[in-house]
Design a protein around this motif. Structure first.
Motif, PDB file in Angstrom:
ATOM      1  N   THR A  22      -0.793   3.216  -7.389  1.00 37.82           N
ATOM      2  CA  THR A  22      -2.019   3.623  -7.555  1.00 37.82           C
ATOM      3  C   THR A  22      -2.787   2.227  -7.802  1.00 37.82           C
ATOM      4  O   THR A  22      -4.043   2.355  -7.729  1.00 37.82           O
ATOM      5  CB  THR A  22      -2.146   4.420  -8.887  1.00 37.82           C
ATOM      6  OG1 THR A  22      -1.256   3.516 -10.199  1.00 37.82           O
ATOM      7  CG2 THR A  22      -1.583   5.716  -9.039  1.00 37.82           C
ATOM      8  N   HIS A  23      -1.977   1.285  -7.895  1.00 36.82           N
ATOM      9  CA  HIS A  23      -3.112  -0.045  -7.951  1.00 36.82           C
ATOM     10  C   HIS A  23      -3.635  -0.270  -6.618  1.00 36.82           C
ATOM     11  O   HIS A  23      -4.916  -0.863  -6.521  1.00 36.82           O
ATOM     12  CB  HIS A  23      -1.927  -1.536  -8.272  1.00 36.82           C
ATOM     13  CG  HIS A  23      -1.583  -1.366  -9.633  1.00 36.82           C
ATOM     14  ND1 HIS A  23      -0.281  -1.757  -9.835  1.00 36.82           N
ATOM     15  CD2 HIS A  23      -1.940  -0.760 -10.779  1.00 36.82           C
ATOM     16  CE1 HIS A  23      -0.137  -1.783 -11.132  1.00 36.82           C
ATOM     17  NE2 HIS A  23      -1.118  -1.067 -11.794  1.00 36.82           N
ATOM     18  N   VAL A  24      -3.354   0.325  -5.628  1.00 37.28           N
ATOM     19  CA  VAL A  24      -3.670  -0.064  -4.236  1.00 37.28           C
ATOM     20  C   VAL A  24      -5.121   0.626  -4.248  1.00 37.28           C
ATOM     21  O   VAL A  24      -6.164   0.357  -3.669  1.00 37.28           O
ATOM     22  CB  VAL A  24      -2.966   0.579  -2.902  1.00 37.28           C
ATOM     23  CG1 VAL A  24      -3.573   0.510  -1.589  1.00 37.28           C
ATOM     24  CG2 VAL A  24      -1.691  -0.202  -2.998  1.00 37.28           C
ATOM     25  N   SER A  25      -5.274   2.119  -4.786  1.00 34.75           N
ATOM     26  CA  SER A  25      -6.476   2.404  -4.895  1.00 34.75           C
ATOM     27  C   SER A  25      -7.453   1.872  -5.630  1.00 34.75           C
ATOM     28  O   SER A  25      -8.691   1.711  -5.248  1.00 34.75           O
ATOM     29  CB  SER A  25      -6.302   4.021  -5.265  1.00 34.75           C
ATOM     30  OG  SER A  25      -5.591   4.829  -4.602  1.00 34.75           O
ATOM     31  N   ARG A  26      -6.975   1.140  -6.604  1.00 34.67           N
ATOM     32  CA  ARG A  26      -7.901   0.432  -7.713  1.00 34.67           C
ATOM     33  C   ARG A  26      -8.444  -0.979  -6.805  1.00 34.67           C
ATOM     34  O   ARG A  26      -9.613  -1.337  -6.995  1.00 34.67           O
ATOM     35  CB  ARG A  26      -7.236  -0.206  -8.822  1.00 34.67           C
ATOM     36  CG  ARG A  26      -7.988  -0.623  -9.851  1.00 34.67           C
ATOM     37  CD  ARG A  26      -7.270  -0.855 -11.341  1.00 34.67           C
ATOM     38  NE  ARG A  26      -7.941  -1.271 -12.405  1.00 34.67           N
ATOM     39  CZ  ARG A  26      -7.528  -0.842 -13.572  1.00 34.67           C
ATOM     40  NH1 ARG A  26      -6.620  -0.127 -13.866  1.00 34.67           N
ATOM     41  NH2 ARG A  26      -8.349  -1.514 -14.525  1.00 34.67           N
ATOM     42  N   PHE A  27      -7.767  -1.572  -6.156  1.00 25.80           N
ATOM     43  CA  PHE A  27      -8.038  -2.831  -5.620  1.00 25.80           C
ATOM     44  C   PHE A  27      -8.308  -2.966  -3.912  1.00 25.80           C
ATOM     45  O   PHE A  27      -8.882  -3.929  -3.909  1.00 25.80           O
ATOM     46  CB  PHE A  27      -6.744  -3.826  -5.866  1.00 25.80           C
ATOM     47  CG  PHE A  27      -6.797  -4.277  -7.450  1.00 25.80           C
ATOM     48  CD1 PHE A  27      -7.634  -4.887  -8.179  1.00 25.80           C
ATOM     49  CD2 PHE A  27      -5.381  -3.645  -8.049  1.00 25.80           C
ATOM     50  CE1 PHE A  27      -7.004  -5.119  -9.650  1.00 25.80           C
ATOM     51  CE2 PHE A  27      -5.339  -3.880  -9.550  1.00 25.80           C
ATOM     52  CZ  PHE A  27      -6.307  -4.381 -10.103  1.00 25.80           C
ATOM     53  N   ILE A  28      -7.960  -1.935  -3.198  1.00 27.18           N
ATOM     54  CA  ILE A  28      -8.233  -2.235  -1.966  1.00 27.18           C
ATOM     55  C   ILE A  28      -9.153  -0.961  -1.499  1.00 27.18           C
ATOM     56  O   ILE A  28     -10.471  -1.010  -1.369  1.00 27.18           O
ATOM     57  CB  ILE A  28      -6.958  -2.022  -0.902  1.00 27.18           C
ATOM     58  CG1 ILE A  28      -5.971  -3.116  -1.172  1.00 27.18           C
ATOM     59  CG2 ILE A  28      -7.226  -2.135   0.436  1.00 27.18           C
ATOM     60  CD1 ILE A  28      -4.707  -3.086  -0.678  1.00 27.18           C
ATOM     61  N   ASP A  29      -8.547   0.366  -1.680  1.00 25.32           N
ATOM     62  CA  ASP A  29      -9.384   1.428  -1.364  1.00 25.32           C
ATOM     63  C   ASP A  29      -8.628   2.605  -1.511  1.00 25.32           C
ATOM     64  O   ASP A  29      -7.277   2.850  -1.487  1.00 25.32           O
ATOM     65  CB  ASP A  29      -9.739   1.216   0.425  1.00 25.32           C
ATOM     66  CG  ASP A  29     -10.418   2.811   0.937  1.00 25.32           C
ATOM     67  OD1 ASP A  29     -11.651   2.783   0.443  1.00 25.32           O
ATOM     68  OD2 ASP A  29      -9.699   3.516   1.478  1.00 25.32           O
ATOM     69  N   GLU A  30      -9.513   3.760  -2.131  1.00 20.61           N
ATOM     70  CA  GLU A  30      -8.872   4.885  -2.462  1.00 20.61           C
ATOM     71  C   GLU A  30      -8.138   5.690  -1.199  1.00 20.61           C
ATOM     72  O   GLU A  30      -6.904   6.177  -1.610  1.00 20.61           O
ATOM     73  CB  GLU A  30      -9.909   5.879  -3.013  1.00 20.61           C
ATOM     74  CG  GLU A  30      -9.412   7.093  -3.761  1.00 20.61           C
ATOM     75  CD  GLU A  30     -10.430   7.916  -4.295  1.00 20.61           C
ATOM     76  OE1 GLU A  30     -10.176   9.214  -4.480  1.00 20.61           O
ATOM     77  OE2 GLU A  30     -11.566   7.535  -4.324  1.00 20.61           O
ATOM     78  N   SER A  31      -8.633   5.782  -0.096  1.00 20.73           N
ATOM     79  CA  SER A  31      -7.825   6.408   1.019  1.00 20.73           C
ATOM     80  C   SER A  31      -6.554   5.448   1.465  1.00 20.73           C
ATOM     81  O   SER A  31      -5.421   6.332   1.567  1.00 20.73           O
ATOM     82  CB  SER A  31      -8.739   6.260   2.170  1.00 20.73           C
ATOM     83  OG  SER A  31      -9.911   7.250   1.907  1.00 20.73           O
TER      84      SER A  31
END
Length: 587
Positions: free
Chosen positions: A143-152
């Protein structure tokens, strides 16, 4: 020191209970036990967003991050649990059997391939540890990827990561059945699948403690087995042991050689097996929301270096010295659990009575490893599914958490996939699982790339928002450069895997062979654009550094107290002997 004590006391929860003076009889006890068991499966309401927060001016993403940070998991995992989970997550059939497939590319190619993937894995675990210690939220790095890069991008990574574990569960159940069949072939393998299926599902209903205690015990067995092999291997290389033909040394590195030809293709060929072997190393960081304290997570992550150095690199060197890469038995296995293809068994097969008994010993170790992986499959997939449900990326029913902190819907979905294990009774079982694994074949490298990129974006956000690195609860040993190196290595590994899939070693190129290893690439592209289409957002393809949320769910709530605690801890370590300082740097 007083600061440290006060800080530790502030992390503890005090629970006040009232007791009745009435002495219950046996029927009351049994009725109470049954009632408590039934009530424990009811939905927990601890993660409901407070009304004042719901009506606040926080953005939708900040509310989601608050919800992910407030999931009612039980914080029961201690340092010993996390250490053994970290070790056990790396020791599976990929090491005990899959190593043989890579060794067929040559011992030097095997060593270089494992060094590259091992270095990449160390960078990944360090990057994920930095983020998990700073933001111990449900779903962790997924879920960190959605927070720091992009939700998709985050949705693509999380769904592929969960799918990999979901597909692995029935495959490993079949592995359990086939391993047992080594001793008894009169029983239908589907019976063994059913037994292990029930065992694993019941085990996960005991909650995270059941998972952790099981992994603790199984990991000890696997570690002992590896150390036994390393000791025996060194003795055999030096010319000891029964039926020895004398000093072996690096003989097989000269004849038949260090590399199988073509060299570059065979090197790239080791990447898949190495990724499969290292897969799960990051699992310990998924437990951040169920750990008693953050320091346990950081120390487990530090130990990654030793796990890679001892359990993989040392083992790879010893195997490369004991088994020539052109031994036909390396590629003779009928499936991924066939111990006849295990380089461990092959290496000890010429040692008289020891060699005759080693197959039974290795079969026990492999069974332990497969059961451990089954346990991890249900744990990891259920947590990711729960996090996706809590963040609104899957139906809200997927976020269901009971009063004992069990993600029951996630466990149920894992169980549904586990039923595919009964395909062991079908003649098409191998073909089915070949294409099921093709769905997420190369996604491991992509997931690892995104974890490292998330750490880079986190550091960039700190700088862009004028924040200090002193706010970071646990700094990666490699710093931001570890994230950069991890991204570069994983990009190269993806490129190498695509190349060897398009032009495989020893066989002509074909679309079927290519998509067996790279089908996940078009699938990830489809998932990404489908999610973006669902969001109806075609303007923002990444989150701006200045807009990244660095506060919601952060483990550092009182910065001044945190800095004082860290300084006191540094002074404590500085007062210790030199060997202890070295130990704490790496562990």
């Amino acid at each position: 020191m007083d600061i440290l004590k006060r800080g530790n006391e502030s992390d503890k929860f005090t629970k006040i209970e009232t007791e009745s003076t009435t002495i219950p009889n046996d029927s009351d006890r049994s009725g109470s036990l049954i009632r408590r068991m039934k009530d424990s499966f009811k939905q927990s309401n601890l993660h409901v967003i407070p009304e004042d927060l719901e009506n606040s001016e926080q953005t939708e993403q900040e509310k989601i991050q608050w919800k992910l940070a407030s999931q009612p998991y039980q914080k029961v995992l201690s340092q010993r649990h996390l250490t053994m989970i970290a070790i056990g997550g790396t020791l599976g059939t990929g090491l005990f059997i899959g190593l043989g497939y890579s060794l067929a590319s040559g011992p030097a190619a095997l060593l270089i391939g494992f060094l590259l993937v091992g270095t990449s894995m160390f960078c990944v675990v360090q990057s994920a540890a930095e983020l998990s210690c700073q933001f111990p939220v449900s779903g962790s790095y997924a879920t960190h990827v959605s927070r720091f890069i992009d939700e998709s991008v985050g949705f693509t990574v999380a769904t592929n990561y969960a799918l990999a574990w979901l597909i692995s569960f029935p495959s490993e159940l079949i592995g359990c059945a086939l391993t047992i069949s080594y001793w008894n072939q009169t029983v239908n393998p589907a019976v063994w699948v059913a037994i292990f299926y029930v065992f694993i599902m019941v085990l996960n209903l005991f909650g995270v403690r059941g998972f952790a205690e099981t992994e603790f015990a199984l990991s000890i067995i696997k570690v002992i087995a590896i150390f036994i092999f390393i000791i025996i291997g060194i003795v055999l290389i030096a010319g000891g042991g029964p039926n020895s033909t004398g000093y072996i040394g690096a003989k097989y590195w000269h004849d038949p050689g260090a590399f199988a030809k073509p060299v570059f293709k065979n090197l790239c060929n080791t990447f898949v097996s190495a990724a499969f072997s290292f897969g799960g190393s990051e699992l310990v960081l998924l437990t951040s929301t169920e750990s008693k304290n953050i320091s346990a997570i950081s120390r487990a992550a530090k130990g990654t270096f030793w796990r890679i150095a001892i359990f993989y690199i040392t083992t790879v060197v010893i195997i490369g010295c004991l088994v020539p890469y052109n031994d036909p038995r390396l590629l003779s296995g009928s499936n991924s659990e066939d111990i006849s293809a295990s380089p461990f068994v092959i290496a000890l097969s010429n040692t008289g009575s020891m060699g005759a008994k080693v197959s039974n010993f290795m079969n026990v170790v492999i069974l332990v490893a497969v059961v451990s992986v089954c346990n991890s499959c249900v744990y990891a997939s259920s947590r990711i599914i729960q996090a996706l449900g809590a963040s609104g990326q899957l139906p809200s029913v997927c976020s269901y958490m009971d009063r004992k902190g069990r993600p029951l819907v996630g466990i149920g979905i894992s169980g549904a996939f586990g039923l595919l294990g009964f395909l062991v009774a079908s003649k098409k079982e191998d073909e089915v699982f070949t294409w099921l694994f093709a769905l997420c074949s190369i996604s491991s490298f992509f997931t690892w790339f995104c974890i490292c990129m998330s750490q880079i974006r986190f550091r960039m956000a700190l700088k862009a928002q004028g924040r200090s690195n002193d706010e970071i609860a646990y700094k990666s040993i490699l710093g931001v450069y570890g994230g950069i190196l991890g991204c570069v290595l994983n990009a190269l590994l993806i490129a190498g895997e695509i190349y060897v899939s398009a032009a495989p070693v020893g066989s002509p190129s074909s679309a079927e062979a290519f998509f067996e290893y790279c089908l996940s690439i078009p699938i990830m592209i489809v998932v990404y654009f489908a999610h973006r289409f669902y969001r109806r957002d075609w303007k923002h393809f990444y989150i701006k550094r200045s807009e990244i949320d660095l506060d919601t769910g952060c483990s550092v709530e009182n910065l001044e107290l945190f800095k004082a605690q860290r300084e006191a801890e540094k002074q404590l370590i500085a007062s210790k002997p030199f060997y202890y300082k070295i130990y704490r740097f790496w562990c």
